[in-house]
Scaffold this motif. Structure first.
Motif, short mmCIF file in Angstrom:
data_model
loop_
_atom_site.label_atom_id
_atom_site.label_comp_id
_atom_site.label_asym_id
_atom_site.label_seq_id
_atom_site.Cartn_x
_atom_site.Cartn_y
_atom_site.Cartn_z
N SER A 1 88.26 21.72 73.80
CA SER A 1 89.56 21.08 73.93
C SER A 1 89.74 20.43 75.29
CB SER A 1 90.68 22.10 73.68
OG SER A 1 91.94 21.49 73.86
N GLU A 2 89.42 21.16 76.35
CA GLU A 2 89.68 20.63 77.69
C GLU A 2 88.72 19.50 78.07
OE1 GLU A 2 92.30 21.05 79.23
OE2 GLU A 2 93.13 22.86 78.30
N LEU A 3 87.46 19.56 77.60
CA LEU A 3 86.55 18.45 77.86
C LEU A 3 86.97 17.22 77.07
CD1 LEU A 3 83.04 20.19 78.03
CD2 LEU A 3 84.50 19.46 79.92
N ALA A 4 87.38 17.42 75.82
CA ALA A 4 87.88 16.30 75.02
C ALA A 4 89.16 15.73 75.63
CB ALA A 4 88.13 16.75 73.58
N TYR A 5 89.97 16.62 76.21
CA TYR A 5 91.20 16.16 76.85
C TYR A 5 90.90 15.29 78.06
CZ TYR A 5 95.73 16.26 79.20
OH TYR A 5 96.90 15.89 79.83
N LEU A 6 89.84 15.60 78.81
CA LEU A 6 89.45 14.73 79.93
C LEU A 6 89.16 13.31 79.43
CD1 LEU A 6 87.02 16.98 82.06
CD2 LEU A 6 89.36 16.30 82.64
N VAL A 7 88.51 13.22 78.28
CA VAL A 7 88.22 11.91 77.69
C VAL A 7 89.51 11.25 77.22
CG1 VAL A 7 86.93 10.68 75.90
CG2 VAL A 7 85.93 12.71 76.97
N TYR A 8 90.35 12.00 76.54
CA TYR A 8 91.62 11.50 76.01
C TYR A 8 92.50 10.95 77.14
CZ TYR A 8 96.11 11.68 73.45
OH TYR A 8 97.32 11.36 72.85
N ALA A 9 92.53 11.66 78.27
CA ALA A 9 93.38 11.27 79.39
C ALA A 9 92.75 10.18 80.26
CB ALA A 9 93.68 12.50 80.25
N GLY A 10 91.50 9.82 79.98
CA GLY A 10 90.84 8.77 80.75
C GLY A 10 90.20 9.24 82.03
N THR A 11 90.12 10.55 82.21
CA THR A 11 89.50 11.10 83.42
C THR A 11 87.98 11.08 83.31
OG1 THR A 11 91.41 12.56 83.67
CG2 THR A 11 89.43 13.11 84.95
N LEU A 12 87.46 11.30 82.11
CA LEU A 12 86.02 11.26 81.84
C LEU A 12 85.74 10.03 80.98
CD1 LEU A 12 83.14 12.37 81.75
CD2 LEU A 12 83.86 13.95 79.94
N THR A 13 84.91 9.13 81.50
CA THR A 13 84.59 7.90 80.79
C THR A 13 83.07 7.75 80.64
OG1 THR A 13 84.61 6.65 82.86
CG2 THR A 13 86.67 6.72 81.61
N TYR A 14 82.68 6.86 79.76
CA TYR A 14 81.26 6.68 79.46
C TYR A 14 80.89 5.20 79.54
CZ TYR A 14 81.78 11.42 77.70
OH TYR A 14 82.05 12.77 77.60
N ASP A 15 79.63 4.93 79.91
CA ASP A 15 79.17 3.54 79.91
C ASP A 15 78.78 3.12 78.49
OD1 ASP A 15 76.63 4.58 79.35
OD2 ASP A 15 75.94 4.44 81.43
N SER A 16 78.27 1.89 78.36
CA SER A 16 77.99 1.36 77.03
C SER A 16 76.89 2.13 76.31
CB SER A 16 77.58 -0.11 77.15
OG SER A 16 76.44 -0.24 78.01
N ALA A 17 76.07 2.86 77.09
CA ALA A 17 75.01 3.67 76.48
C ALA A 17 75.46 5.08 76.16
CB ALA A 17 73.79 3.71 77.41
N GLY A 18 76.74 5.38 76.46
CA GLY A 18 77.27 6.70 76.17
C GLY A 18 77.05 7.72 77.25
N ASN A 19 76.62 7.27 78.44
CA ASN A 19 76.39 8.19 79.56
C ASN A 19 77.66 8.38 80.38
OD1 ASN A 19 73.53 8.42 79.04
ND2 ASN A 19 73.34 6.34 79.85
N PRO A 20 77.94 9.62 80.83
CA PRO A 20 79.17 9.86 81.59
C PRO A 20 79.15 9.12 82.92
CG PRO A 20 77.73 11.79 81.68
CD PRO A 20 77.13 10.85 80.69
N GLN A 21 80.29 8.58 83.30
CA GLN A 21 80.41 7.87 84.56
C GLN A 21 80.96 8.76 85.68
OE1 GLN A 21 82.69 4.49 82.77
NE2 GLN A 21 80.97 3.21 83.48
N GLN A 22 81.24 10.01 85.36
CA GLN A 22 81.67 11.00 86.34
C GLN A 22 80.83 12.26 86.18
OE1 GLN A 22 83.96 9.70 84.04
NE2 GLN A 22 84.68 8.06 85.40
#
Length: 637
Positions: free
Chosen positions: A360-381
């Motif tokens: 839940s909390e990792l998905a929430y980071l994505v939902y809130a825009g804190t964790l983002t990914y590049d076009s290849a799906g790699n985390p940018q943080q």
């Protein structure tokens, strides 16, 4: 006698002499006392009930207990004066709901006053409450919390903390323990301690008592505001209010209810019911008076039966009720009961509760825009999850899906919190940490497990659904884990639980999780264990490969915040009392299973655990039985 306004319980008599003048203890009595006392980084704990019964509800404690409590206050004052560079530090004091708490609180207050401290007494308060208060109140320099956590009601203990809201770590706690062990045998020091405590002005004690309600109200207010920040993860007030408004709107739309079975916990006089209601949840509370204890305190297994039964009844008449929670006595640990597809109640294992919270909390980071990914799906943080040694390997699988890393520390909340702080300094985003083996989670900026934060991990997963093209938490998890087949728009919590990576893990509270030993030398036992393991590996590796896909192993040693890989004493230090894990890997180098052990510092037992990938109780039993057999062979060597 002064009584507490909220509970009606006795706070204490400000004029009573708590420790008789001229008190002394024989050397033999002191040695016996220390032998039956746990002095650790996690706190100082023992059976305080004067009759020695760990299930006793007597409010009285023995003379050696009183001396230990007074000594603790004196040493902590000296520590705070040096640490905070203040001559008159301000200390918050709180108790869980145990019957021996008030007399311990009385001694602490007198001792702190005797040695020049300002005291803010909350009386009965949850551990997360007093820790949030210490963290958010600029006047507080440290806190002392009276609790024995999940242990039986006759136990009690003391936890030390600073104004960062965390229990002090090993580097700070060990010198206090060492000093106490010396001064406890110093008759002159004890004589001074008793004299100083008894000399405290009665009016000063009355003044502390008169302000309990004021400080309790302020602690509740600050805890509520702090909880807003924790569950949203947003420091900006306007952004935080916007997210809370979204959560309220979605809760109202779904109509969600929660059953709180407090079992007489300190949480019964904390923020829970009011906070949950004001955010839009329906709430039913059971056993919601402190000391209204109707089953064992540890919220595991049979302790959740009442919540399971009552949740089924509630849900049958009101479909809003989807899950229940049960906290322990100090309210920092809480486990969950939910409903399956048939509407039958379902007790979640501690490891499952933590795993779902991490998802839940990792998905929430994505939902809130804190964790983002590049076009290849790699985390940018850089994102990290911090756990203890015996937390299930399913956490690595979850973290892998999000591109996060997992770091492990020795058992003990202080160790996990310290490692998380280190990872933050190294540039990682750390949203969630904890000890999956014990249940519950720590969601930063909190520095303690808190059932409220676990509840909201579940609530956010349930209500932050896909909307207007924006994926919700469950859809984010399904996509990141490559398992969209589990996702549907009208999912319930059981669907999320069923989507978790499947592992079979020994419960920390099973009888099988404890092995009795005869040796007191943990270093020797571990050395012998490694010899036995190396001897047996060659004989068993073919069977392990065939049945479990195990190809190789690694030996990991956990001490404090460090993990050292390798066999032999050079990979351990001191008395070698940390955890030891044998991690098994498959042909691809992925984790297939592990066996783990850690010796008690106070009784002749080792705690053990096996963790196996997949739904495979037979394999878990094979590994655990083998593990126990090797420990027993090592113990006899």
């Amino acid at each position: 006698m002064v009584y507490d306004e909220r509970t009606g319980f006795e706070i204490g008599d400000p004029a009573i002499q708590l420790i008789p003048a001229g008190t002394s203890l024989s050397k033999e009595d002191k040695e016996i006392f220390l032998k039956n006392t746990i002095l650790s980084v996690s706190g100082w704990r023992r059976v305080f009930a004067v009759d020695g019964d760990e299930e006793s509800t007597t409010p009285e404690i023995g003379l050696p207990d009183k001396i230990m409590v007074g000594s603790c206050a004196r040493l902590f004052t000296e520590f705070l004066c040096a640490e905070q560079k203040k001559k008159r530090p301000t200390i918050a004091v709180g108790l869980d709901a145990r019957h021996t708490g008030p007399v311990i609180g009385m001694i602490l207050i007198r001792a702190f006053l005797a040695y020049g401290c300002n005291v803010q007494y909350l009386f009965i308060a949850g551990a997360p409450e007093i820790m949030a208060y210490a963290k958010t109140n600029p006047d507080i320099d440290g806190f002392m919390y009276v609790t024995a956590s999940h242990n039986p009601i006759g136990h009690n203990g003391l936890k030390f903390g600073l104004n960062d809201g965390a229990v002090i770590g090993k580097a700070q706690a060990q010198p206090l323990i060492d000093k106490f062990k010396v001064q406890f045998f110093n008759d002159k020091w004890i004589e001074e301690l008793v004299r100083d405590i008894n000399a405290v002005d009665v009016m000063a004690v009355k003044d502390v008592f008169s302000k309990i309600n004021m400080y309790k109200n302020e602690a509740l207010r600050q805890y509520r505001e702090f909880t807003d920040a924790v569950i949203t993860g947003i420091t900006d007030k306007s952004g935080r209010e916007e997210m809370l408004a979204t959560i309220r709107r979605k809760i109202k739309a779904m109509n969600v209810g929660v059953l709180a079975e407090f079992n007489g916990s300190a949480r019964a006089v904390s923020i829970d019911v009011d906070y949950l209601k004001q955010i839009g949840l329906q709430v039913t509370a059971l056993n919601d008076k402190p000391r209204q204890i109707v089953h064992r305190i540890v919220p595991e297994g049979q302790s959740l039966d009442l919540a399971r039964q009552e949740l089924e009844k509630l849900s049958a008449s009101n479909k809003a009720y989807r899950f229940a929670y049960v906290p322990d006595c100090d309210g920092d640990r809480g486990n969950i009961v939910t409903l399956d597809a048939r509407g039958k109640s379902w007790i979640l294992e501690a490891q499952e509760v933590f795993a779902l919270s991490v998802v839940s909390e990792l998905a929430y980071l994505v939902y809130a825009g804190t964790l983002t990914y590049d076009s290849a799906g790699n985390p940018q943080q850089k994102v990290a999850v911090v756990v203890n040694g015996p937390t299930s390997g399913r956490i690595e699988k979850i973290a892998e899906a999000f591109g996060a890393e997992v770091f492990r520390a020795e058992v003990g909340e202080a160790n996990v919190v310290s490692l998380a702080a280190l990872k933050q300094k190294q540039g990682y985003i750390v949203r969630i940490l904890g000890e999956g083996s014990n249940g519950g989670n720590i969601t930063l900026p909190s520095t303690v497990r808190d059932p409220i934060n676990t509840i909201f991990a579940f609530i956010k997963m349930l209500v932050l659904r896909s909307e207007n093209g924006k994926p919700g938490l469950f859809e984010i998890w399904a996509k990141r884990s490559g398992n969209m087949s589990v996702y549907c728009a009208d999912f319930e919590l059981y669907s999320v639980v069923e989507s978790l990576p499947v592992f079979t893990t020994t419960s920390a509270f099973e009888n099988r999780a404890i092995v009795r030993i005869t040796t007191e030398d943990h270093a020797k036992l571990k050395a012998e264990y490694e010899k036995v393991f190396l001897g047996e590996w060659d004989n068993k590796k073919s069977m392990l490969k065939e049945k479990l896909g195990i190809e190789k192993y690694r030996v990991l040693n956990y001490e404090g915040i460090e993990t050292k890989e390798g066999i032999g004493s050079k990979f351990r230090s001191g008395a070698e009392r940390g955890g030891l894990k044998v991690l098994f890997e498959d042909c691809k180098g992925s984790q297939a299973a592990f066996i783990w052990m850690r010796g008690s510092g106070t009784e002749p037992v080792f705690r053990v655990l096996a963790d196996v990938r997949g739904d495979n109780p037979a394999a878990e039993k094979i590994l655990l039985d083998w593990h126990v057999s090797m420990i027993q062979q090592a113990d006899k060597a």
